[in-house]
Motif scaffolding. Structure first.
Motif, mmCIF file in Angstrom:
data_model
loop_
_atom_site.group_PDB
_atom_site.id
_atom_site.type_symbol
_atom_site.label_atom_id
_atom_site.label_comp_id
_atom_site.label_asym_id
_atom_site.label_seq_id
_atom_site.Cartn_x
_atom_site.Cartn_y
_atom_site.Cartn_z
ATOM 1 N N GLN A 90 0.829 -1.204 0.000
ATOM 2 C CA GLN A 90 0.000 0.000 0.000
ATOM 3 C C GLN A 90 0.866 1.259 0.000
ATOM 4 N N THR A 91 1.935 1.213 0.799
ATOM 5 C CA THR A 91 2.820 2.376 0.876
ATOM 6 C C THR A 91 3.476 2.643 -0.482
ATOM 7 N N PHE A 92 3.961 1.570 -1.121
ATOM 8 C CA PHE A 92 4.578 1.769 -2.438
ATOM 9 C C PHE A 92 3.558 2.297 -3.456
ATOM 10 N N ALA A 93 2.327 1.798 -3.339
ATOM 11 C CA ALA A 93 1.283 2.281 -4.255
ATOM 12 C C ALA A 93 1.032 3.772 -4.035
ATOM 13 N N ILE A 94 1.065 4.166 -2.764
ATOM 14 C CA ILE A 94 0.826 5.587 -2.461
ATOM 15 C C ILE A 94 1.993 6.443 -2.962
ATOM 16 N N VAL A 95 3.213 5.948 -2.768
ATOM 17 C CA VAL A 95 4.379 6.683 -3.276
ATOM 18 C C VAL A 95 4.225 6.900 -4.783
ATOM 19 N N ARG A 96 3.802 5.841 -5.459
ATOM 20 C CA ARG A 96 3.578 5.925 -6.902
ATOM 21 C C ARG A 96 2.542 7.014 -7.219
ATOM 22 N N ARG A 97 1.456 7.004 -6.450
ATOM 23 C CA ARG A 97 0.386 7.982 -6.714
ATOM 24 C C ARG A 97 0.841 9.410 -6.463
ATOM 25 N N ILE A 98 1.607 9.582 -5.377
ATOM 26 C CA ILE A 98 2.123 10.927 -5.070
ATOM 27 C C ILE A 98 3.007 11.383 -6.223
ATOM 28 N N HIS A 99 3.812 10.457 -6.713
ATOM 29 C CA HIS A 99 4.708 10.790 -7.819
ATOM 30 C C HIS A 99 3.919 11.093 -9.087
ATOM 31 N N ASP A 100 2.855 10.329 -9.320
ATOM 32 C CA ASP A 100 2.021 10.579 -10.508
ATOM 33 C C ASP A 100 1.421 11.982 -10.475
ATOM 34 N N ASN A 101 1.224 12.504 -9.264
ATOM 35 C CA ASN A 101 0.711 13.872 -9.153
ATOM 36 C C ASN A 101 1.788 14.912 -9.423
ATOM 37 N N GLY A 102 3.013 14.446 -9.661
ATOM 38 C CA GLY A 102 4.061 15.383 -10.075
ATOM 39 C C GLY A 102 5.061 15.755 -9.005
ATOM 40 N N THR A 103 4.968 15.113 -7.815
ATOM 41 C CA THR A 103 5.921 15.453 -6.761
ATOM 42 C C THR A 103 7.157 14.563 -6.871
ATOM 43 N N PRO A 104 8.345 15.151 -7.022
ATOM 44 C CA PRO A 104 9.552 14.330 -7.028
ATOM 45 C C PRO A 104 9.819 13.749 -5.644
ATOM 46 N N ILE A 105 10.317 12.527 -5.605
ATOM 47 C CA ILE A 105 10.507 11.828 -4.325
ATOM 48 C C ILE A 105 11.917 11.261 -4.229
ATOM 49 N N LEU A 106 12.529 11.506 -3.076
ATOM 50 C CA LEU A 106 13.816 10.877 -2.764
ATOM 51 C C LEU A 106 13.566 9.967 -1.576
ATOM 52 N N MET A 107 13.825 8.662 -1.740
ATOM 53 C CA MET A 107 13.561 7.782 -0.605
ATOM 54 C C MET A 107 14.701 6.839 -0.295
ATOM 55 N N VAL A 108 14.854 6.589 1.009
ATOM 56 C CA VAL A 108 15.756 5.550 1.487
ATOM 57 C C VAL A 108 14.883 4.332 1.694
ATOM 58 N N GLU A 109 15.318 3.162 1.243
ATOM 59 C CA GLU A 109 14.424 2.020 1.379
ATOM 60 C C GLU A 109 15.197 0.723 1.556
ATOM 61 N N GLN A 110 14.697 -0.084 2.517
ATOM 62 C CA GLN A 110 15.278 -1.406 2.751
ATOM 63 C C GLN A 110 14.755 -2.417 1.735
ATOM 64 N N ASN A 111 13.494 -2.295 1.416
ATOM 65 C CA ASN A 111 12.906 -3.201 0.426
ATOM 66 C C ASN A 111 13.345 -2.755 -0.971
ATOM 67 N N ALA A 112 14.634 -3.006 -1.235
ATOM 68 C CA ALA A 112 15.246 -2.437 -2.438
ATOM 69 C C ALA A 112 14.547 -2.887 -3.710
ATOM 70 N N LYS A 113 14.134 -4.144 -3.747
ATOM 71 C CA LYS A 113 13.545 -4.664 -4.985
ATOM 72 C C LYS A 113 12.274 -3.906 -5.337
ATOM 73 N N GLN A 114 11.394 -3.778 -4.336
ATOM 74 C CA GLN A 114 10.138 -3.065 -4.590
ATOM 75 C C GLN A 114 10.385 -1.591 -4.873
ATOM 76 N N ALA A 115 11.354 -1.033 -4.155
ATOM 77 C CA ALA A 115 11.644 0.388 -4.334
ATOM 78 C C ALA A 115 12.177 0.635 -5.745
ATOM 79 N N LEU A 116 13.062 -0.251 -6.192
ATOM 80 C CA LEU A 116 13.642 -0.077 -7.531
ATOM 81 C C LEU A 116 12.570 -0.229 -8.612
ATOM 82 N N ALA A 117 11.543 -1.022 -8.298
ATOM 83 C CA ALA A 117 10.476 -1.224 -9.286
ATOM 84 C C ALA A 117 9.705 0.063 -9.553
#
Lengths: 296, 236
Positions: B172-199
């Motif tokens: 859900q969190t990754f989906a929300i990050v995606r949605r926030i980004h789709d609205n045009g906000t650039p995002i810089l994130m640190v993430e342990q779940n590298a595979k999902q984050a890279l996706a």
């Protein structure tokens, strides 16, 4: 029973309200500035002397005089915050605690230098009590003290929960770094905290002066019970401080009632020890206080 | 043109440097993820942007503006929002009060913004009067992100937004990050779940021992065997 009501319960509630107002200030400054402000008692004293000055020299009634007195006291406290506490804002808590102790001594000496050490009376003469049902006696000033204390506590509650600066104060108390990350300007919150806690101290000083008299040790003598009240309620928790003040005030007065036989339960000379006992028991048994406040 | 540019940044806490000449840039409309082992300085890098650590050398620019070592509240007022990894909500304030604090610098009424956040996080609408400290970890993370979005940030920094969350909330969190980004906000994130984050990321940086180890497009990093073996546990 009537005697218990008139001479123990009502005075207990009155003293409790004064403690509660003073403890609120201690609790607010502790929550936001993160140190136990020893100078709070003498802030009350300073406020009471300003009130006495406006009453004696300008002829204002005390209920009006507290307003210019509060303004003057706030100006002095804000100036001293800038001089003494601001340079130490990032210092360890114990340094601020000692600084406030030093500030307390300076404040008291200044008061003694300016006004002298003689006792002053705010309201001369004895007030006739109102009598209800031929038995219950309430002195008007006690009624007004309790009523005004309730109004102030409700007012503080509204400031803390309804206004932007009040919410920012709670946010800063909760998590100072996150507050900064939200764009909350810490210094404005600090100023608001001093203004509110000083106002409460001056009003507590007014009530204490009305109930007893004005003297240079009046605020200092309050320190122990108001710290006990703040700790009982969970330091940093304003609502806990209100309850804590009432409990300490009642505990002090009711402990000298002759619960068993004809003698007071404990000698009135040891009344002040009750607050101390409550504080020690709380620090050992539940240092976070009843309201789950911060641990020293 | 890059929005956030970090160049040869060194610094840390007191006398101890954690970052040694790190560089990073975040372009407008990008999602960039920082990965690396524990203690690599990922969170420290984010804190550096907000003036929360001592910077010894290097610069941080937002657009053309130098924000190196600027006071936290001024950085926030320039339009950068940050969700720390821990203690990222005001536990004793209600959900709605948390969101209000997110828009603290906003002078105008914020009703519309609140409505938008509740639309993005419907769970929070029901809990608006609950103290944030009483919520579950996933809901708390939503409060933290919603709070950060209340300021309509130009750039959003997320520090391990899925740490400690159940798989359901992670997705859900990754989906929300995606949605926030789709609205045009650039995002810089640190993430342990590298595979999902890279996706969901456009580009990635690998940080090791406070230095840049590698960077490239998310695909390059994902397909680099050395990196996969060393840093993307379970990513193969």
């Amino acid at each position: 029973m009537i005697e218990f009501f008139n001479f123990y319960l009502i005075p207990g509630i009155v003293v409790g309200c004064i403690y509660a107002l003073a403890a609120l200030g201690i609790s607010l400054t502790f929550g936001i500035l993160r140190f136990a402000n020893f100078a709070h008692g003498d802030t009350m004293t300073l406020g009471a002397y300003f009130i006495w000055t406006f009453v004696a020299l300008v002829g204002m009634p005390p209920v009006v005089a507290w307003i210019p007195a509060a303004v003057l006291t706030i100006i002095i406290i804000l100036a001293c915050d800038r001089l003494f506490f601001k340079p130490l804002r990032q210092a360890p808590t114990v340094v601020l605690l000692i600084a406030s102790f030093g500030f307390m001594l300076m404040l008291r000496s200044a008061i003694q230098l300016i006004w002298g050490v003689a006792n002053r009376t705010l309201i001369p003469g004895i007030q006739q009590p109102w009598v209800f049902f031929d038995a219950i006696r309430i002195v008007p000033r006690h009624f007004w003290i309790v009523g005004a204390a309730i109004v102030l506590m409700v007012g503080l509650h509204l400031i803390l929960t309804r206004t932007k600066i009040g919410k920012a104060m709670r946010a800063t108390s909760d998590n100072p770094i996150l507050a900064r990350l939200s764009g909350i300007a810490t210094e404005r919150v600090v100023a608001a905290t001093w203004i509110i806690s000083t106002t409460l101290a001056v009003v507590a000083g007014l009530f204490l002066a009305i109930d007893t008299d004005v003297n240079t040790l009046m605020g200092y003598r309050m320190l122990l019970p108001i710290f006990a009240a703040a700790i009982l309620g969970g330091i940093g928790k304003p609502y806990g401080a209100m309850a804590g003040g009432l409990v300490i005030g009642l505990a002090e007065e009711l402990s000298v009632y002759h619960w068993l036989g004809d003698d007071p339960l404990i000698s009135p000379a040891y009344k002040g020890g009750v607050a101390f006992a409550v504080m020690v028991v709380m620090l050992i048994w539940r240092p976070a206080g009843l309201g789950k406040g911060r641990v020293f | 043109m890059s929005l956030l540019t970090i160049e040869t940044l060194s610094g840390g806490y007191g006398a101890t440097d954690i970052l040694h000449g790190v560089h990073l840039r975040l372009g407008a409309k990008e999602v960039v993820v920082i990965i690396g082992p524990n203690g690599a300085g990922k969170s420290t890098l984010m804190k550096a942007v907000f003036g929360l650590i001592d910077i010894r050398a290097g610069t941080i620019h937002l657009g053309k503006q130098d924000i190196t070592g600027m006071a936290t509240s001024r950085v926030v007022s320039r339009g950068i929002s940050y969700v720390p990894q821990n203690q990222n909500v005001f536990a004793t304030l209600t959900v709605e009060e948390n969101l209000e604090m997110g828009a603290y610098l906003e002078k105008d009424p914020i009703g519309e913004r609140l409505a938008r956040i509740y639309e993005l996080f419907p769970d929070l609408a029901e809990k608006r009067r609950a103290e944030a400290g009483t919520l579950s970890g996933g809901q708390r993370q939503m409060v933290a992100m919603g709070k950060a979005l209340m300021s309509n940030p130009q750039v959003l920094l997320l520090d391990e937004p899925t740490a400690g969350l159940s798989p359901k909330y992670q997705d859900q969190t990754f989906a929300i990050v995606r949605r926030i980004h789709d609205n045009g906000t650039p995002i810089l994130m640190v993430e342990q779940n590298a595979k999902q984050a890279l996706a969901i990321a456009d580009r990635a940086y690998v940080l090791v021992d406070g230095k840049n180890f590698a960077d490239g497009s998310a695909r390059e990093i994902r397909e680099n065997r050395d990196i996969a073996k060393s840093f993307l546990a379970g990513a193969a």
